[in-house]
Motif scaffolding. Structure first.
Motif, PDB file in Angstrom:
ATOM      1  N   TYR A  20      38.174  21.730  50.223  1.00  9.24           N
ATOM      2  CA  TYR A  20      37.307  22.754  50.793  1.00  9.24           C
ATOM      3  C   TYR A  20      37.099  23.858  49.745  1.00  9.24           C
ATOM      4  N   TYR A  21      36.026  24.586  49.877  1.00  9.01           N
ATOM      5  CA  TYR A  21      35.748  25.680  48.954  1.00  9.01           C
ATOM      6  C   TYR A  21      36.954  26.588  48.799  1.00  9.01           C
ATOM      7  N   GLN A  68      28.227  27.845  51.207  1.00  7.26           N
ATOM      8  CA  GLN A  68      28.719  29.229  51.375  1.00  7.26           C
ATOM      9  C   GLN A  68      27.720  30.120  52.089  1.00  7.26           C
TER      10      GLN A  68
END
Ligand code: IPM
Ligand code: MG
Length: 352
Positions: A138-139, A82
């Motif tokens: 995915y995040y 992130q």
């Protein structure tokens, strides 16, 4: 035509300026073109301390289309995902709800010798990978168990699969009317949901042939017999992996454009390749993926099919003349830099 130009990092900057050059060449003075440049990725960190500065996001929101180069810097390897520069792109895709990622892999006949595969395997190759772009491993926000199906939808919800499925069938209708849905339904709950929904959606498109393939077999089939595929629809992570593989079939990932679309005409257009810090600033990157992304932009965001075709024909023309960047050079062709390749395409626009 209001376009946000987000060159980003590394070779993203070099290839995007060639894409813009060709965009100007093909439109001439016939359209009111408004280009606004803003930083993203590492350039966003440098300019505003954020990989996706609020002003960049706002510009993207207010534009009809976005031309992205590549986001990502060498230091990303030491950062949490992130916090990496490349994460800006995931935030941008999500913020604009761009869920359908089109990655066409098309074999330019002039480049057959650049493919690592045998001529007969790739000659005439023309497939489209449609990758769901916002869900999956995915995040993202944790989700949980879906009350109606009982499936663990941590990765996909039913409406998300349905909407990407519909896009796949609609695209196939304009092509060879075949959809292959790629999943891992033998081990992943989320893939079982994916497959169920694809089968249900497919009933609304009886003129399109639907098949299913497990992702490991699909990876194999892409190198063994890629011409069997027309539209391949798959989730975020499988699509990420398979599109790099498909790109190489065509000679170089430097040739592969992409479009990321949502519910309306707004789209984000970018090469499939990354920022390649190792070759940045050397005028050796292949700008054709960015240039072909501009063609996709004209086709999908502005309905300028004729202009899109002209760019594609101009690319073909410079390849026919034997110009090649380092990634696709072969004996008997002429090696050129990023800048010269872009210029040659811009010039060819008026000849095709
Ligand atoms: C792509 C890229 C991105 C992705 C990275 C840069 C986050 O690999 O667009 O294929 O995984 O989606
Ligand atoms: Mg990728």
């Amino acid at each position: 035509m209001k376009i946000a130009v987000l060159p980003g990092d590394g070779i993203g900057k070099e290839v995007t300026s060639q894409g813009v050059k060709v965009l100007r060449a093909v439109l001439g003075d016939a359209h009111a073109l408004e280009l606004h440049e803003a930083p993203i990725g590492g350039a966003g960190f440098d300019a505003a301390g954020d990989s996706l500065p609020p002003a960049t996001l706002e510009l993207a929101r207010q534009s009809d289309a976005i031309l992205h180069g590549a986001s990502g810097v060498a230091e990303d390897e030491k950062r949490l995902p992130q916090q990496a520069a490349g994460f800006a792109l995931l935030r941008l895709r999500k913020a604009l709800n761009l869920f359908a990622n089109l990655r066409p892999a098309f074999m330019f006949p002039e480049l057959i010798g650049s493919s690592t595969l045998k001529r007969e395997v790739v000659d005439g190759l023309d497939l489209l990978i449609l990758r769901e772009l916002n869900g999956d491993v995915y995040y993202g926000e944790p989700r949980g168990i879906d009350a109606s199906s009982g499936f663990n939808t941590m990765r996909y919800t039913e409406p998300e699969v349905e909407r990407i499925g519909r896009v796949a069938f609609q695209l196939a209708r304009q092509r060879r009317k075949k959809v292959c849905s790629v999943d891992k339904a033998n081990v992943l709950e989320t893939s079982a949901l994916w497959r169920q929904v694809m089968i249900r959606v497919g009933r609304d498109y009886p003129d399109v042939e639907l098949s299913h393939m497990l992702v490991d077999a699909a990876a194999m089939m892409l190198v063994r017999n890629p011409k069997q595929f027309d539209v391949m629809v798959t989730g975020n992570i499988f699509g990420d992996i398979l599109s790099d593989e498909a790109g190489m079939l065509t000679g170089s990932i430097g040739m592969l454009p992409s479009a990321s679309l949502g519910d309306d005409k707004k789209g984000l257009y970018e090469p499939v390749h990354g920022s390649a810090p190792d070759i940045a600033g050397k005028d050796i990157a292949n700008p054709l993926a960015s240039i072909l992304s501009v063609a996709m932009m004209l086709r999908y965001s502005f309905d300028l099919e004729e202009h899109a075709l002209r760019i594609e024909r101009a690319v073909r023309e410079v390849l026919r003349k034997g110009l090649r960047t380092a990634d696709i050079v072969e004996p008997g062709t002429r090696r050129v830099g990023t800048e010269e390749m872009g210029e040659a395409v811009a010039v060819a626009i008026s000849q095709v």
